[in-house]
Design a protein around this motif. Sequence first.
Motif, PDB file in Angstrom:
ATOM      1  N   ILE A  14       1.028  39.522-121.922  1.00 15.22           N
ATOM      2  CA  ILE A  14       0.515  40.714-122.618  1.00 15.22           C
ATOM      3  C   ILE A  14       1.404  41.055-123.807  1.00 15.22           C
ATOM      4  N   LEU A  15       2.723  40.914-123.634  1.00 12.83           N
ATOM      5  CA  LEU A  15       3.653  41.158-124.740  1.00 12.83           C
ATOM      6  C   LEU A  15       3.388  40.183-125.880  1.00 12.83           C
ATOM      7  N   SER A  16       3.148  38.915-125.541  1.00 13.06           N
ATOM      8  CA  SER A  16       2.850  37.907-126.558  1.00 13.06           C
ATOM      9  C   SER A  16       1.566  38.233-127.309  1.00 13.06           C
ATOM     10  N   LEU A  17       0.569  38.729-126.586  1.00 17.91           N
ATOM     11  CA  LEU A  17      -0.701  39.094-127.213  1.00 17.91           C
ATOM     12  C   LEU A  17      -0.516  40.221-128.213  1.00 17.91           C
ATOM     13  N   ASN A  18       0.234  41.224-127.829  1.00 22.11           N
ATOM     14  CA  ASN A  18       0.468  42.350-128.735  1.00 22.11           C
ATOM     15  C   ASN A  18       1.242  41.910-129.971  1.00 22.11           C
ATOM     16  N   GLU A  19       2.216  41.016-129.767  1.00 18.30           N
ATOM     17  CA  GLU A  19       2.994  40.508-130.904  1.00 18.30           C
ATOM     18  C   GLU A  19       2.121  39.681-131.846  1.00 18.30           C
ATOM     19  N   ALA A  20       1.090  39.034-131.275  1.00 17.03           N
ATOM     20  CA  ALA A  20       0.182  38.221-132.093  1.00 17.03           C
ATOM     21  C   ALA A  20      -0.905  39.058-132.755  1.00 17.03           C
ATOM     22  N   GLY A  21      -0.896  40.367-132.505  1.00 17.89           N
ATOM     23  CA  GLY A  21      -1.878  41.256-133.122  1.00 17.89           C
ATOM     24  C   GLY A  21      -3.151  41.419-132.332  1.00 17.89           C
ATOM     25  N   LEU A  22      -3.194  40.862-131.116  1.00 16.71           N
ATOM     26  CA  LEU A  22      -4.366  41.005-130.251  1.00 16.71           C
ATOM     27  C   LEU A  22      -4.092  42.145-129.274  1.00 16.71           C
ATOM     28  N   THR A  23      -4.414  43.347-129.699  1.00 11.22           N
ATOM     29  CA  THR A  23      -4.006  44.534-128.945  1.00 11.22           C
ATOM     30  C   THR A  23      -5.007  44.963-127.880  1.00 11.22           C
ATOM     31  N   ALA A  24      -6.226  44.409-127.925  1.00  5.78           N
ATOM     32  CA  ALA A  24      -7.249  44.808-126.946  1.00  5.78           C
ATOM     33  C   ALA A  24      -8.165  43.623-126.649  1.00  5.78           C
ATOM     34  N   PRO A  25      -8.640  43.541-125.414  1.00  7.06           N
ATOM     35  CA  PRO A  25      -9.518  42.431-125.047  1.00  7.06           C
ATOM     36  C   PRO A  25     -10.933  42.619-125.583  1.00  7.06           C
ATOM     37  N   LYS A  26     -11.585  41.498-125.846  1.00  3.44           N
ATOM     38  CA  LYS A  26     -12.994  41.538-126.208  1.00  3.44           C
ATOM     39  C   LYS A  26     -13.836  41.583-124.927  1.00  3.44           C
ATOM     40  N   GLU A  27     -15.133  41.750-125.112  1.00  2.00           N
ATOM     41  CA  GLU A  27     -16.019  41.905-123.957  1.00  2.00           C
ATOM     42  C   GLU A  27     -15.948  40.705-123.024  1.00  2.00           C
ATOM     43  N   ILE A  28     -15.937  39.478-123.578  1.00  2.00           N
ATOM     44  CA  ILE A  28     -15.932  38.297-122.719  1.00  2.00           C
ATOM     45  C   ILE A  28     -14.632  38.201-121.921  1.00  2.00           C
ATOM     46  N   GLN A  29     -13.524  38.681-122.496  1.00  2.00           N
ATOM     47  CA  GLN A  29     -12.246  38.672-121.781  1.00  2.00           C
ATOM     48  C   GLN A  29     -12.237  39.734-120.681  1.00  2.00           C
ATOM     49  N   GLN A  30     -12.839  40.877-120.955  1.00  2.00           N
ATOM     50  CA  GLN A  30     -12.930  41.918-119.931  1.00  2.00           C
ATOM     51  C   GLN A  30     -13.750  41.457-118.732  1.00  2.00           C
ATOM     52  N   LYS A  31     -14.777  40.684-119.001  1.00  2.00           N
ATOM     53  CA  LYS A  31     -15.687  40.279-117.932  1.00  2.00           C
ATOM     54  C   LYS A  31     -15.232  39.040-117.174  1.00  2.00           C
ATOM     55  N   THR A  32     -14.370  38.214-117.785  1.00  2.00           N
ATOM     56  CA  THR A  32     -14.053  36.920-117.160  1.00  2.00           C
ATOM     57  C   THR A  32     -12.628  36.792-116.616  1.00  2.00           C
ATOM     58  N   LEU A  33     -11.640  37.373-117.285  1.00  2.00           N
ATOM     59  CA  LEU A  33     -10.245  37.049-116.962  1.00  2.00           C
ATOM     60  C   LEU A  33      -9.861  37.406-115.529  1.00  2.00           C
ATOM     61  N   SER A  34     -10.257  38.580-115.057  1.00  2.00           N
ATOM     62  CA  SER A  34      -9.882  38.960-113.696  1.00  2.00           C
ATOM     63  C   SER A  34     -10.520  38.019-112.670  1.00  2.00           C
ATOM     64  N   ARG A  35     -11.740  37.577-112.941  1.00  2.00           N
ATOM     65  CA  ARG A  35     -12.410  36.630-112.043  1.00  2.00           C
ATOM     66  C   ARG A  35     -11.730  35.266-112.077  1.00  2.00           C
ATOM     67  N   ILE A  36     -11.379  34.818-113.283  1.00  2.00           N
ATOM     68  CA  ILE A  36     -10.696  33.524-113.404  1.00  2.00           C
ATOM     69  C   ILE A  36      -9.354  33.568-112.697  1.00  2.00           C
ATOM     70  N   ASN A  37      -8.597  34.620-112.957  1.00  2.00           N
ATOM     71  CA  ASN A  37      -7.280  34.747-112.334  1.00  2.00           C
ATOM     72  C   ASN A  37      -7.380  34.979-110.825  1.00  2.00           C
ATOM     73  N   GLY A  38      -8.571  35.384-110.369  1.00  2.00           N
ATOM     74  CA  GLY A  38      -8.791  35.534-108.938  1.00  2.00           C
ATOM     75  C   GLY A  38      -9.220  34.249-108.258  1.00  2.00           C
ATOM     76  N   GLY A  39      -9.434  33.181-109.052  1.00  2.00           N
ATOM     77  CA  GLY A  39      -9.731  31.874-108.487  1.00  2.00           C
ATOM     78  C   GLY A  39     -11.193  31.504-108.404  1.00  2.00           C
ATOM     79  N   GLN A  40     -12.082  32.312-108.979  1.00  2.00           N
ATOM     80  CA  GLN A  40     -13.515  32.040-108.860  1.00  2.00           C
ATOM     81  C   GLN A  40     -13.985  31.070-109.935  1.00  2.00           C
ATOM     82  N   ASP A  41     -14.937  30.192-109.609  1.00  2.00           N
ATOM     83  CA  ASP A  41     -15.593  29.356-110.601  1.00  2.00           C
ATOM     84  C   ASP A  41     -16.461  30.236-111.489  1.00  2.00           C
TER      85      ASP A  41
END
Length: 436
Positions: A14-41
Amino acid sequence: MAWSEKLKLKKGLILSLNEAGLTAPKEIQQKTLSRINGGQDIIAVGPEGCGKTTTVVLAALNRFTHTADGITRVLILVNDKERVEEVISRIEAINNNKNISVVGLYATPGTEAQMDAMADGADIVVATPDRARVIYLKLGLNLNKIELFILDDADLVVKQGLQLPVAELANSIIKCQHVVFTEVLHDKLNRMIAPFMKQPAMIEVEEIGEAPVDTHPQVLYHVPNFGTKLNLLRLFMQDEDLFTKTVVFVNTRHTAEKLYKSLETRVNNRVALLNSWFFEWTGFAEVDDFKQSAQTKILIVANEGLEPISLHGVPFIIHFELPAEKETYVNRMVNENLSTDEETMALTFATDLELGMVRKIEQVLGQKIPVGELPDDLIIERERKKNTEEEKPAAKKKSDEPVVGEAFHEKKASNSKTYNYTSGEKAKMTKKKKYG
């Protein structure tokens, strides 16, 4: 919305993202990342520019702690060398953990340099499917520790005919999580990924901008193949009372020739080519000449090196094939004569492999193209491969009677071949013998 704990990203990332200027997730990241990190296909469908590549990178980097061991745990497959380099560049822009090693695999003369890079250690591999398969069969890519298998631009992978290496690589991994990103989802893509996806969650993101201009009315006809397109065109052109004047766009002269020959006898020689390249074929140098012709009903136009042409006053425009540039299509759709009663209807024929371009066009137009129902009397052509299989004669049944010159003894059980290993299985066996 800032990056939240719900997305299950590591604090360093998250720190790296903010440093890169990506301060907020887009819709596809909001909908997918937690599921991906939870191990779901996951199967994620979204248009160009919605943030799929950044999501791929975040899903890959989030697999690692500060220390990495150089063993490949993430495999990312993309369609070509340029995309390999783009994904690696995005990883480098976001990643602050220099312990993570990334190797790109794509077609280059020889494989030695890439084999050496893999031997030095690769935590993340970004590759084209065909080159990843080559390195795997040479025992340079170890799939035994893969935790995350990502297929990005899956529709383009299918369009380039890379289904076989994707399937072989996926099926050679004993157990892992699978994530697929694509602009469109269609039958050919489903057939490729279905065997290795485990109850995937379907996530779809729609990003349609504001319509910049007024356009002609449009209808999209989704057909399975070229042959069905041709049947649909013939069927429409038989109704001369409705299709009084029609301009048909194709991409090449080769396709234009096919359409001309197919339509010439069916519409009583009322078809012509724009800038005909054969003396004996009917042709016009200008679209206005076609409009003024009482005899000719259909004008076939090849996109090759074509300058913009005036379509004012043409009742029907048919895109038999979609042009390579979406702007070409959009410019033809602009309705510059809203004050007149003349109306032009635009019909588009698209197969599965062209739906990606359709989605790009819809983004520019700021609207979905309505899908039309195929006529009941349309003949749907079957895939040529299926026809070949059906027409293939059945294997001749071997007679139980002995034949002169043949051996009369049966094979020993140990010599009987009752298996048919894939190339991936053979590579595993070779590796086991060599190292195990």
